[in-house]
Design a protein around this motif. Structure first.
Motif: not given
Length: 303
Positions: A162-165, A192-195, A223-229, A255-259
């Motif tokens: 719910v919150y972090g970086d 870096v803020k996550p999606n 536990r297993n998960f990934t974070v997308h910038g 910076t804005n992260y895009v695909n």
């Protein structure tokens, strides 16, 4: 005979219903601390245009190079949870946790002499990342029965940050482009803020009754998960210890992260008009892992 069979069936149903509904407590509360080790190490993403590599140069020549891999799954966690037992076997929990990962080197170059290679300067630098986050952890709990004060259980659920970086700290001795002084000590901090993302957890644990309402418990958790910038912001930038953030352009700070990068992106690599320094830069998005196995110890209070 029919009457006896009916009474026997009624008795069996009654015993079954009692066994399903009898419970020692309804609500319970837990506080705990955990330590996790990383699993599923992967190559770290590019940091400030530098690939996730550890390079060593001697006399202007590359003498060693290796990929920098890892996961931010190693670290400490503290948290609390509230649970409700529907019956002796089944319950549900909602946890809230704060997690702080261990520092991880994401990219590094070591050289005994600064030189130009491929039109870019090669100099000493090191980028270190660290993740901190709050998450919610709803889960279902299956209690396996109490014996001699011990009550083992299993738990499966999801993790919802719910919150972090991701904080990346870079220290460098970089060339200035002039003879005197020839180098400058640079220190920068990027956040870096996550999606939004969702992870998975599986737990095997046991509690041990210390008193009427108090129990100690231990859990082994995967536990297993990934974070997308989503975006990045430079929050600190100093040169020889002096604040120089005000001299950075908007593109250097944000910076804005895009695909996908194309001719319309604010990136000099794909846009024929070059980089607009008054707007945030566009960069390809990346992922970091926070997978790990951890041991949790804590206390449980039952109503």
């Amino acid at each position: 005979m029919k009457k006896q069979l009916f009474l026997l069936g009624f008795a069996i149903c009654s015993i079954t219903m009692v066994g399903q509904t009898e419970k020692k407590e309804s609500w319970y509360f837990k506080v705990a601390g955990s330590y996790f080790t990383q699993t599923a190490a992967t190559e770290f993403p590019t940091v400030g245009g530098n690939a996730a590599l550890n390079k060593v140069y001697v006399g202007g020549k590359l003498v060693s190079e290796e990929s920098v891999t890892g996961s931010f799954g190693e670290g400490f966690r503290s948290g609390a949870a509230v649970g409700y037992r529907f019956n002796t076997r089944l319950g549900a929990e909602m946890g809230i946790n704060y997690y702080s990962s261990a520092d991880k080197t994401m990219a590094q170059t070591t050289t005994d002499v600064i030189f130009i290679s491929g039109g870019r300067p090669v100099y000493n630098f090191k980028s270190v990342g660290q993740i901190s986050a709050f998450d919610l952890a709803p889960a279902l709990v299956l209690f396996l029965g109490e014996q001699s004060g011990f009550e083992p259980y299993t738990k499966v659920g999801v993790l919802v940050p719910v919150y972090g970086d991701l904080e990346i700290t870079t220290d460098a001795i970089a060339p200035t482009g002039v003879a005197n002084p020839a180098t400058v000590a640079i220190h920068s901090v990027d956040k870096v803020k996550p999606n939004p993302t969702v992870g998975f957890m599986a737990v095997l644990g046991t509690s041990y009754k210390l008193g009427k309402n108090i129990s100690a418990f231990a859990e082994l958790e995967y536990r297993n998960f990934t974070v997308h910038g989503k975006s990045k912001e430079t929050t600190e930038f100093t040169m020889n210890g002096q604040n120089a953030l005000a001299g950075r352009t908007e593109a250097q700070i944000h910076t804005n992260y895009v695909n996908r990068l194309d001719v319309n992106s604010n990136n000099a690599a794909t846009n024929p008009n070059g980089l607009n320094s008054t707007k945030p830069m566009d960069e390809l998005s990346s992922y970091v892992g926070i997978s790990g196995v951890g041991l949790t110890l804590g206390l449980k209070y039952s109503l």
